[in-house]
Design a protein around this motif. Structure first.
Motif, PDB file in Angstrom:
ATOM      1  N   ARG A   3     -37.482 -14.313  18.632  1.00 24.91           N
ATOM      2  CA  ARG A   3     -36.972 -13.803  19.902  1.00 24.91           C
ATOM      3  C   ARG A   3     -37.074 -14.874  20.978  1.00 24.91           C
ATOM      4  NH1 ARG A   3     -38.686  -7.653  20.237  1.00 24.91           N
ATOM      5  NH2 ARG A   3     -37.016  -7.895  21.725  1.00 24.91           N
ATOM      6  N   CYS A   4     -36.424 -14.587  22.093  1.00 24.19           N
ATOM      7  CA  CYS A   4     -36.577 -15.421  23.277  1.00 24.19           C
ATOM      8  C   CYS A   4     -37.391 -14.614  24.278  1.00 24.19           C
ATOM      9  CB  CYS A   4     -35.206 -15.780  23.860  1.00 24.19           C
ATOM     10  SG  CYS A   4     -35.326 -16.571  25.468  1.00 24.19           S
ATOM     11  N   GLY A   5     -38.480 -15.190  24.743  1.00 23.30           N
ATOM     12  CA  GLY A   5     -39.356 -14.492  25.673  1.00 23.30           C
ATOM     13  C   GLY A   5     -38.743 -14.286  27.053  1.00 23.30           C
ATOM     14  N   ILE A   6     -37.642 -14.988  27.327  1.00 23.56           N
ATOM     15  CA  ILE A   6     -36.996 -14.887  28.638  1.00 23.56           C
ATOM     16  C   ILE A   6     -35.853 -13.871  28.614  1.00 23.56           C
ATOM     17  CG2 ILE A   6     -35.753 -16.183  30.434  1.00 23.56           C
ATOM     18  CD1 ILE A   6     -37.177 -18.720  29.232  1.00 23.56           C
ATOM     19  N   HIS A   7     -35.087 -13.874  27.511  1.00 23.35           N
ATOM     20  CA  HIS A   7     -33.931 -12.981  27.392  1.00 23.35           C
ATOM     21  C   HIS A   7     -34.173 -11.986  26.251  1.00 23.35           C
ATOM     22  CE1 HIS A   7     -32.405 -16.941  28.958  1.00 23.35           C
ATOM     23  NE2 HIS A   7     -32.029 -16.123  29.916  1.00 23.35           N
ATOM     24  N   PRO A   8     -34.546 -10.761  26.603  1.00 22.28           N
ATOM     25  CA  PRO A   8     -34.920  -9.772  25.562  1.00 22.28           C
ATOM     26  C   PRO A   8     -33.825  -9.474  24.541  1.00 22.28           C
ATOM     27  CG  PRO A   8     -35.496  -8.992  27.771  1.00 22.28           C
ATOM     28  CD  PRO A   8     -34.660 -10.221  27.952  1.00 22.28           C
ATOM     29  N   LYS A   9     -32.553  -9.718  24.906  1.00 27.06           N
ATOM     30  CA  LYS A   9     -31.470  -9.415  23.958  1.00 27.06           C
ATOM     31  C   LYS A   9     -31.303 -10.507  22.906  1.00 27.06           C
ATOM     32  CE  LYS A   9     -28.702  -6.388  26.871  1.00 27.06           C
ATOM     33  NZ  LYS A   9     -27.496  -6.272  27.713  1.00 27.06           N
ATOM     34  N   MET A  10     -31.960 -11.646  23.094  1.00 27.08           N
ATOM     35  CA  MET A  10     -31.841 -12.738  22.122  1.00 27.08           C
ATOM     36  C   MET A  10     -32.787 -12.516  20.959  1.00 27.08           C
ATOM     37  SD  MET A  10     -31.491 -16.169  24.454  1.00 27.08           S
ATOM     38  CE  MET A  10     -31.316 -17.263  23.042  1.00 27.08           C
ATOM     39  N   LYS A  11     -32.209 -12.176  19.805  1.00 26.33           N
ATOM     40  CA  LYS A  11     -33.010 -11.919  18.604  1.00 26.33           C
ATOM     41  C   LYS A  11     -32.291 -12.463  17.387  1.00 26.33           C
ATOM     42  CE  LYS A  11     -34.233  -7.330  20.294  1.00 26.33           C
ATOM     43  NZ  LYS A  11     -34.015  -5.905  20.058  1.00 26.33           N
ATOM     44  N   VAL A  64     -29.169 -22.810  30.419  1.00 25.87           N
ATOM     45  CA  VAL A  64     -30.380 -22.164  30.961  1.00 25.87           C
ATOM     46  C   VAL A  64     -31.564 -22.396  30.022  1.00 25.87           C
ATOM     47  CG1 VAL A  64     -29.111 -20.375  32.219  1.00 25.87           C
ATOM     48  CG2 VAL A  64     -29.786 -19.966  29.842  1.00 25.87           C
ATOM     49  N   LYS A  65     -32.753 -22.143  30.545  1.00 25.16           N
ATOM     50  CA  LYS A  65     -33.962 -22.302  29.735  1.00 25.16           C
ATOM     51  C   LYS A  65     -34.119 -21.141  28.768  1.00 25.16           C
ATOM     52  CE  LYS A  65     -36.571 -24.977  33.115  1.00 25.16           C
ATOM     53  NZ  LYS A  65     -37.545 -24.898  34.209  1.00 25.16           N
ATOM     54  N   HIS A  66     -34.666 -21.440  27.582  1.00 26.12           N
ATOM     55  CA  HIS A  66     -34.962 -20.397  26.603  1.00 26.12           C
ATOM     56  C   HIS A  66     -36.407 -20.540  26.139  1.00 26.12           C
ATOM     57  CE1 HIS A  66     -30.960 -18.752  26.392  1.00 26.12           C
ATOM     58  NE2 HIS A  66     -30.432 -19.933  26.122  1.00 26.12           N
ATOM     59  N   ASN A  67     -36.719 -19.828  25.082  1.00 25.43           N
ATOM     60  CA  ASN A  67     -38.079 -19.807  24.551  1.00 25.43           C
ATOM     61  C   ASN A  67     -37.985 -19.303  23.124  1.00 25.43           C
ATOM     62  OD1 ASN A  67     -40.261 -17.334  24.165  1.00 25.43           O
ATOM     63  ND2 ASN A  67     -41.230 -19.218  24.809  1.00 25.43           N
ATOM     64  N   ILE A  68     -38.873 -19.788  22.276  1.00 25.73           N
ATOM     65  CA  ILE A  68     -38.923 -19.304  20.894  1.00 25.73           C
ATOM     66  C   ILE A  68     -40.253 -18.584  20.691  1.00 25.73           C
ATOM     67  CG2 ILE A  68     -38.982 -19.951  18.444  1.00 25.73           C
ATOM     68  CD1 ILE A  68     -36.227 -20.315  19.661  1.00 25.73           C
TER      69      ILE A  68
HETATM   70 CU   LIG Z   1     -33.309 -17.119  26.164  1.00 26.38          CU
END
Ligand SMILES: [Cu+2]
Length: 108
Positions: free
Chosen positions: A94-102, A59-63
């Motif tokens: 963080r990932c701007g798409i998935h708030p739990k990704m830190k 899936v797509k992510h973001n930094i």
């Molecule tokens: Cu993500």
């Protein structure tokens, strides 16, 4: 006398080369994104280090790094985002798409 000078020069060069080698060890790091999570919770790097965030997910992510005013935009599967940390301190990633990704990057 000349031989001694040459020896000292060589010793100095060896020391500089070894020091440079040690510095190089902390100037780059890789963090992977898998299963909507960063593979590392926290990493420590030297000042000026470049951290590569590799999307190894389907899936797509973001930094997103607020303290650096950095936003990678969309990061597709297989995409790598490189961020250079010029200042010492603790940086929340963080990932701007998935708030739990830190995760956290500590720059020494
Ligand atoms: Cu993500």
């Amino acid at each position: 006398m000349k031989t001694l000078e040459r020896s000292l020069f060589f010793a100095g060069w060896l020391f500089a080369a070894t020091g440079a080698g040690l510095a190089l060890a902390s100037t780059a790091a890789t963090v992977t994104q898998v299963d909507k999570a960063f593979t590392e919770k926290e990493i420590s790097v030297g000042q000026g280090a470049t951290v590569h965030f590799v999307n190894n997910d389907s899936v797509k992510h973001n930094i997103l790094i607020k303290k650096l005013d950095f936003n990678s935009g969309l990061q597709g599967p297989g995409d790598s985002v490189a961020v250079t940390f010029d200042k010492p301190g603790k940086f929340k990633v963080r990932c701007g798409i998935h708030p739990k990704m830190k995760m956290k990057v500590v720059v020494n």
